[in-house]
Design an enzyme around this catalytic site. Structure first.
Site, PDB file in Angstrom:
ATOM      1  N   TYR A 134       0.855  -1.187   0.000  1.00  0.00           N
ATOM      2  CA  TYR A 134       0.000   0.000   0.000  1.00  0.00           C
ATOM      3  C   TYR A 134       0.890   1.236   0.000  1.00  0.00           C
ATOM      4  O   TYR A 134       1.538   1.534   0.999  1.00  0.00           O
ATOM      5  CB  TYR A 134      -0.917  -0.055   1.219  1.00  0.00           C
ATOM      6  CG  TYR A 134      -1.884   1.089   1.406  1.00  0.00           C
ATOM      7  CD1 TYR A 134      -2.037   2.102   0.459  1.00  0.00           C
ATOM      8  CD2 TYR A 134      -2.679   1.160   2.547  1.00  0.00           C
ATOM      9  CE1 TYR A 134      -2.934   3.142   0.644  1.00  0.00           C
ATOM     10  CE2 TYR A 134      -3.573   2.194   2.744  1.00  0.00           C
ATOM     11  CZ  TYR A 134      -3.690   3.186   1.799  1.00  0.00           C
ATOM     12  OH  TYR A 134      -4.573   4.216   1.995  1.00  0.00           O
ATOM     13  N   LYS A 162      -1.265  -1.086  -4.150  1.00  0.00           N
ATOM     14  CA  LYS A 162      -2.313  -0.078  -4.128  1.00  0.00           C
ATOM     15  C   LYS A 162      -1.620   1.272  -4.296  1.00  0.00           C
ATOM     16  O   LYS A 162      -0.890   1.720  -3.415  1.00  0.00           O
ATOM     17  CB  LYS A 162      -3.097  -0.108  -2.819  1.00  0.00           C
ATOM     18  CG  LYS A 162      -4.135   1.019  -2.726  1.00  0.00           C
ATOM     19  CD  LYS A 162      -4.864   1.037  -1.392  1.00  0.00           C
ATOM     20  CE  LYS A 162      -5.823   2.220  -1.321  1.00  0.00           C
ATOM     21  NZ  LYS A 162      -6.555   2.274  -0.035  1.00  0.00           N
ATOM     22  N   ILE A 202      -9.016  -0.103  -5.482  1.00  0.00           N
ATOM     23  CA  ILE A 202      -9.339  -0.171  -4.060  1.00  0.00           C
ATOM     24  C   ILE A 202     -10.004   1.151  -3.714  1.00  0.00           C
ATOM     25  O   ILE A 202      -9.357   2.189  -3.643  1.00  0.00           O
ATOM     26  CB  ILE A 202      -8.086  -0.445  -3.223  1.00  0.00           C
ATOM     27  CG1 ILE A 202      -7.513  -1.820  -3.600  1.00  0.00           C
ATOM     28  CG2 ILE A 202      -8.433  -0.407  -1.728  1.00  0.00           C
ATOM     29  CD1 ILE A 202      -6.266  -2.220  -2.834  1.00  0.00           C
TER      30      ILE A 202
END
Length: 295
Positions: A134, A162, A202
């Protein structure tokens, strides 16, 4: 390999008016989103207020989402925590309860050296679940640049990223330098991301508008720009809230407008001003009113 393709919703965590966890609403929200066609669910991310949850609450959130998913859609669990040991614990907990993967921030409590970031993900890899790294340099000290991601991509089980930097050029650079699956992480690049090769999104605002989010992402993935663009432009004022520090308050209010109330945010997050709520309400009504007729 497209393991996490489509719209994965980074779930909010429903709260009762006394700020206690509302697992009944969490279960219902998961069922509702699955019925609207989302590809997957992500509990305990930043949008889920993970940092305000007790150990027991955080475990209960994961277990409730896993139960509600009924194996219809994959669940990817957020593992953010100050210590690598704790991040590994939450990854192991996710694995024990049947999660398909984890979404893992780099070290969050200070500005780590590159070798410390690599070590952090190496320890997570030992758990044996697919890892979506992330990258959120807006809110955390570390920027997982394409060059650093190229090194992380060599670690077993690091399979995706992400990408939340807000720079669409990152998608191209990541794809050029790594074999990682790119999931766009900021809502106001939800059309540009898939057009540039992101296989997943996401998402934040689709907590309130899951059907519209799925429609938009699928149109963009198919390259149907003329159909996607009117939908995207109508939703863009809402999407901008996903990149603001008050995203949790804003998206929880959007869910209230969508007749899917999820209660307040926990302090230190406080209610927004009446003016801010009015602006969100206006953007929401403009977004939903003409969508189905225009695309």
């Amino acid at each position: 390999m497209e393991k996490f393709k489509g719209v994965y919703v980074a779930l909010v965590t429903p709260m009762k008016e006394d700020f206690s966890l509302d697992t009944k609403r969490l279960y219902e929200i998961c069922e509702w989103m699955i019925s609207k066609g989302v590809a997957g669910l992500i509990p305990n991310g930043s949008l889920g207020e993970y940092a305000t949850l007790t150990h027991e609450e955080r475990a209960k959130v994961v277990e409730t989402v896993m139960e509600a998913s009924k194996n219809k859609v994959p669940v990817v669990v957020g593992t953010g925590a100050p210590a690598t040991r704790d991040v590994v614990f939450w990854a192991e907990h996710a694995k024990q309860h049947g999660a398909e993967g984890i979404m893992a921030l780099p070290p969050i409590n200070y500005n780590p050296l590159e070798n410390e970031v690599i070590y952090h993900y190496e320890q997570l890899s030992k758990v044996g679940l697919p890892i979506i790294a992330y990258n959120n340099p807006r809110d955390y000290a570390t920027d997982l640049t394409p060059d650093l991601l190229a090194k992380l991509a060599k670690i077993d089980n690091v399979v995706g990223v992400k990408e939340f930097s807000g720079d669409i050029r990152r998608v191209h650079d990541i794809k050029a330098k790594t074999d990682l699956e790119v999931l766009i992480g900021v809502d106001d690049l939800s059309m540009e991301g898939p057009l540039c090769g992101a296989t997943g999104w996401i998402s934040g605002v689709p907590n309130a508008l899951p059907e519209e989010g799925v429609q938009l992402f699928n149109l963009a993935r198919e390259g149907k720009v003329e159909e996607a663009l009117p939908l995207y432009r109508k939703m863009l004022p809402l999407f901008h809230y996903d990149a603001e520090p008050q995203l949790v308050q804003a998206i929880k209010y959007m869910m209230e407008l969508a007749d899917q109330p999820v209660g307040p945010t926990r302090p230190p997050r406080l209610p927004l001003t009446n003016e801010e709520y009015a602006n969100i309400q206006k953007a929401y009504h403009e977004a939903v009113k003409p969508l189905s007729k225009q695309v």
